[in-house]
Design an enzyme around this catalytic site. Structure first.
Site, PDB file in Angstrom:
ATOM      1  N   ARG A 133      -7.631  -0.105   0.103  1.00  0.00           N
ATOM      2  CA  ARG A 133      -8.067  -1.307  -0.612  1.00  0.00           C
ATOM      3  C   ARG A 133      -8.426  -1.003  -2.057  1.00  0.00           C
ATOM      4  O   ARG A 133      -8.331  -1.862  -2.931  1.00  0.00           O
ATOM      5  CB  ARG A 133      -9.233  -1.950   0.129  1.00  0.00           C
ATOM      6  CG  ARG A 133     -10.492  -1.123   0.178  1.00  0.00           C
ATOM      7  CD  ARG A 133     -11.496  -1.633   1.205  1.00  0.00           C
ATOM      8  NE  ARG A 133     -11.010  -1.401   2.561  1.00  0.00           N
ATOM      9  CZ  ARG A 133     -11.679  -1.737   3.651  1.00  0.00           C
ATOM     10  NH1 ARG A 133     -12.852  -2.332   3.546  1.00  0.00           N
ATOM     11  NH2 ARG A 133     -11.191  -1.503   4.843  1.00  0.00           N
ATOM     12  N   LYS A 187       0.844  -1.195   0.000  1.00  0.00           N
ATOM     13  CA  LYS A 187       0.000   0.000   0.000  1.00  0.00           C
ATOM     14  C   LYS A 187       0.877   1.243   0.000  1.00  0.00           C
ATOM     15  O   LYS A 187       1.780   1.379   0.823  1.00  0.00           O
ATOM     16  CB  LYS A 187      -0.916  -0.005   1.224  1.00  0.00           C
ATOM     17  CG  LYS A 187      -1.831   1.213   1.311  1.00  0.00           C
ATOM     18  CD  LYS A 187      -2.669   1.164   2.581  1.00  0.00           C
ATOM     19  CE  LYS A 187      -3.464   2.451   2.757  1.00  0.00           C
ATOM     20  NZ  LYS A 187      -4.180   2.488   4.046  1.00  0.00           N
ATOM     21  N   GLU A 211      -9.756   3.746   1.523  1.00  0.00           N
ATOM     22  CA  GLU A 211      -9.159   4.013   0.213  1.00  0.00           C
ATOM     23  C   GLU A 211      -8.019   3.076  -0.155  1.00  0.00           C
ATOM     24  O   GLU A 211      -7.771   2.814  -1.329  1.00  0.00           O
ATOM     25  CB  GLU A 211      -8.672   5.468   0.149  1.00  0.00           C
ATOM     26  CG  GLU A 211      -7.254   5.725   0.633  1.00  0.00           C
ATOM     27  CD  GLU A 211      -7.029   5.389   2.097  1.00  0.00           C
ATOM     28  OE1 GLU A 211      -5.876   5.102   2.458  1.00  0.00           O
ATOM     29  OE2 GLU A 211      -7.984   5.411   2.892  1.00  0.00           O
ATOM     30  N   ASP A 218     -12.604   6.890   3.305  1.00  0.00           N
ATOM     31  CA  ASP A 218     -11.456   6.573   4.147  1.00  0.00           C
ATOM     32  C   ASP A 218     -11.098   5.087   4.081  1.00  0.00           C
ATOM     33  O   ASP A 218     -10.146   4.652   4.714  1.00  0.00           O
ATOM     34  CB  ASP A 218     -11.729   6.979   5.594  1.00  0.00           C
ATOM     35  CG  ASP A 218     -10.467   7.006   6.442  1.00  0.00           C
ATOM     36  OD1 ASP A 218     -10.577   6.897   7.668  1.00  0.00           O
ATOM     37  OD2 ASP A 218      -9.361   7.097   5.885  1.00  0.00           O
ATOM     38  N   ASP A 266      -2.955  10.203   3.919  1.00  0.00           N
ATOM     39  CA  ASP A 266      -4.365   9.825   3.922  1.00  0.00           C
ATOM     40  C   ASP A 266      -5.151  10.784   4.796  1.00  0.00           C
ATOM     41  O   ASP A 266      -5.149  10.682   6.021  1.00  0.00           O
ATOM     42  CB  ASP A 266      -4.521   8.384   4.426  1.00  0.00           C
ATOM     43  CG  ASP A 266      -5.981   7.962   4.496  1.00  0.00           C
ATOM     44  OD1 ASP A 266      -6.814   8.599   3.828  1.00  0.00           O
ATOM     45  OD2 ASP A 266      -6.279   7.002   5.213  1.00  0.00           O
ATOM     46  N   ASP A 286       0.812   5.944   6.179  1.00  0.00           N
ATOM     47  CA  ASP A 286      -0.118   5.070   5.471  1.00  0.00           C
ATOM     48  C   ASP A 286       0.526   4.394   4.268  1.00  0.00           C
ATOM     49  O   ASP A 286      -0.121   3.598   3.594  1.00  0.00           O
ATOM     50  CB  ASP A 286      -1.357   5.865   5.028  1.00  0.00           C
ATOM     51  CG  ASP A 286      -2.611   5.026   5.058  1.00  0.00           C
ATOM     52  OD1 ASP A 286      -2.655   4.047   5.823  1.00  0.00           O
ATOM     53  OD2 ASP A 286      -3.556   5.325   4.314  1.00  0.00           O
ATOM     54  N   LYS A 302     -10.690  12.318   8.459  1.00  0.00           N
ATOM     55  CA  LYS A 302     -10.313  11.844   9.785  1.00  0.00           C
ATOM     56  C   LYS A 302     -10.443  13.010  10.762  1.00  0.00           C
ATOM     57  O   LYS A 302      -9.741  14.010  10.628  1.00  0.00           O
ATOM     58  CB  LYS A 302      -8.870  11.320   9.770  1.00  0.00           C
ATOM     59  CG  LYS A 302      -8.687  10.124   8.855  1.00  0.00           C
ATOM     60  CD  LYS A 302      -7.227   9.683   8.831  1.00  0.00           C
ATOM     61  CE  LYS A 302      -7.003   8.577   7.837  1.00  0.00           C
ATOM     62  NZ  LYS A 302      -7.692   7.334   8.188  1.00  0.00           N
TER      63      LYS A 302
END
Length: 538
Positions: free
Chosen positions: A385, A296, A383, A381, A301, A321, A308
């Protein structure tokens, strides 16, 4: 699209300083600890080793000889400090007139370590002694070499060498002034010696180099390490050009490949996405296995429109992230140095930022992945995946036998397993066993979680093939894995962990506190309550 040529990686005029990399040499030698000469001699002892005879002298031969050489100072100091060899105990003496300037005793507990994970406390204590003494040369000896099984000694030596280097690691690239690590030489006494041991120590050096490279990437601020992460891949390919090639796909090329899931996440950022494909091929050819390692690569993020919010979300830590991609590139760097034969490895990262703008992905949007499957974006959020979906499809097209998927996926993994254990999710028992065997050697902790197919019912959409979130918070890490399974057409496993191992910005922080609570009610039938702060998806 919001991408502009004006986007500058070094926002705020910040650029990393050039820092000399750690250069520590390790050697396994066969001498008496009392005969060693250098800055710091550390002796690892069990509770049994420090037992004394009625005359107050040590029964252990190594400690007895050292104590005699120091005129009883060692037994006297250990008694004054109540040193009993318990795990985590440490006593250090400053000496004069000896071949070594300092002597330290490191407690092991009731027995010597028998696994790589059990060596971790010893590694950290040893590194701490070397760092605080500003030592240039050190030695680590075992008071009872026979306490470690012969077959484990090479693994123990490798674990100690690797752990010592990682224990010395500090990220000083963004400090105007920084402490310098002075350690150059480490000798290991009591673990054996010879060509096999030298080989294991050399491997440990290469692996440590890759881990530190990954730590540097994870620790880089998001205003410096944007999706220009691709440049790091190009550097690896250039440095090890005999075995590596790099392919960097720009946004236009990703559109041609129909990577709509990945590009939807990148749509709001001023920094354009970069899809990264590093390929390792052994110089001798004769490839027997083809593997892919997918990581990833969300370099920041924000959560998107499901932003968030609240203290528990730790948005300021979302530079981490891209921890999965950092691990991928760290592994690639190590592989470039080790150059194993017979295996071809594809390192794949879909790098981008998850930001907010008028061009960004919205809750309720439907995106189409490169395998044609459609996804209703239930939460922006979730995201990571979405980026991994297209990365997995691309990986399968490389004709690989197996895929390892590395991601900070998800906050729910931390809920289930805490900050120190990674989750394994795979339909393949064989691949799970391989990962479990590797974890024993590395000392990392993993636990297999079930891929409960019945949970897929919560991922079904009324208007698309699937949602990107499931029945939150129940089984969140499992539904995330079930989502990714829809895009992996070959043997695959997900290694999920919330946080980056031992890179915390706060003293003593093992991994980022991305999770401290969750408060969201999942939809019942077609109704969904508003999202509250405190979520960490992926």
């Amino acid at each position: 699209m919001a991408h502009t040529a004006a986007a500058v990686a070094a926002l705020g005029l910040t650029k990393p300083n050039v820092v000399e990399p750690l250069q520590v040499s390790f050697a396994a030698i066969g001498i008496e600890p009392s005969d060693w000469e250098g800055d710091v001699l550390a002796v690892a002892v069990t509770e049994k080793d420090v037992c004394r005879s009625p005359g107050s002298s040590f029964e252990n031969a190594v400690l007895k000889r050292l104590d005699s050489q120091l005129g009883g100072l060692l037994s006297e100091a250990s008694a004054e400090e109540d040193f009993a060899g318990k795990a985590g105990q440490l006593v250090v003496l400053r000496l004069q007139g000896q071949g070594f300037k300092r002597l330290g005793l490191i407690g092991l507990g009731r027995s010597a370590p028998s696994t790589a994970a059990a060596c971790r406390g010893l590694e950290e204590s040893f590194a701490s002694v070397a760092k605080s003494a500003r030592a240039g040369s050190t030695a680590l000896a075992l008071a009872s070499p026979g306490g470690i099984h012969e077959e484990f000694k090479p693994d123990a030596a490798a674990a100690i060498a690797s752990g010592t280097v990682l224990g010395l690691y500090e990220d000083n690239r963004y400090r105007s002034e920084s402490n310098k690590v002075h350690l150059k030489q480490v000798d290991l006494i009591g673990l054996g010696y010879g060509p096999e041991m030298d080989h294991r120590l050399e491997l440990a050096k290469h692996v440590s180099s890759g881990v530190i490279f990954g730590k540097d990437l994870v620790n880089s601020p998001a205003n410096v390490l944007t999706p220009v992460l691709a440049e790091e891949a190009s550097k690896i390919a250039s440095m090890y050009s005999d075995v590596f090639t790099a392919t960097i796909l720009n946004e236009e090329r990703c559109r041609e490949l129909k990577m709509g899931s990945y590009l939807a996440v990148a749509a709001a950022s001023a920094n354009p996405p970069r899809f990264i494909h590093l390929c390792y091929k052994p110089s001798g050819g004769n490839v027997k296995r083809k593997l892919a390692i997918v990581g990833k690569g969300v370099t920041f993020d924000s959560g998107g429109y499901n932003i968030k919010i609240g203290a528990v979300c730790n948005i300021e830590l979302m530079k981490w992230d891209m921890g999965g991609s950092a691990a991928v590139f760290g592994a690639a760097k190590a592989l470039g140095q080790i150059k194993p034969p017979g295996v071809e490895v594809h390192f794949i990262v879909a790098a981008c930022e998850n930001m907010i703008s008028g061009t960004g992905m919205r809750p309720g949007d439907i995106v189409t992945a490169s395998n044609g499957k459609t996804i209703e974006v239930d939460n922006t959020d979730a995201e990571g995946r979405l980026t991994l979906a297209d990365a997995l499809v691309y990986a399968c097209k490389q004709g690989v036998d197996k895929i390892i998927d590395l991601a900070t996926l998800t906050g729910f993994c931390r809920v289930a397993l805490g900050p120190s254990i990674a989750g394994i999710l795979t339909p393949s028992d064989e691949l799970h066993e391989e990962v479990a065997a590797a974890s024993e050697v590395s000392g990392e902790k993993f636990w297999r979680l079930p891929l409960e197919e019945s949970y897929w019912e919560t991922m079904k959409s009324g208007v698309a093939d699937m949602l990107n979130t499931g029945a939150i918070p129940q089984g969140g890490v499992i539904t995330a894995a079930l989502f990714l399974k829809q895009f992996s057409g070959c043997t695959w496993t997900l290694l999920g962990r919330c946080g980056a191992t031992r890179t915390g910005r706060r003293p003593g922080l093992a991994s980022p506190p991305w999770w401290n609570g969750f408060s969201r009610t999942r939809r019942e039938s077609t109704k969904m309550k508003p999202r509250k702060g405190g979520e960490e998806l992926v």
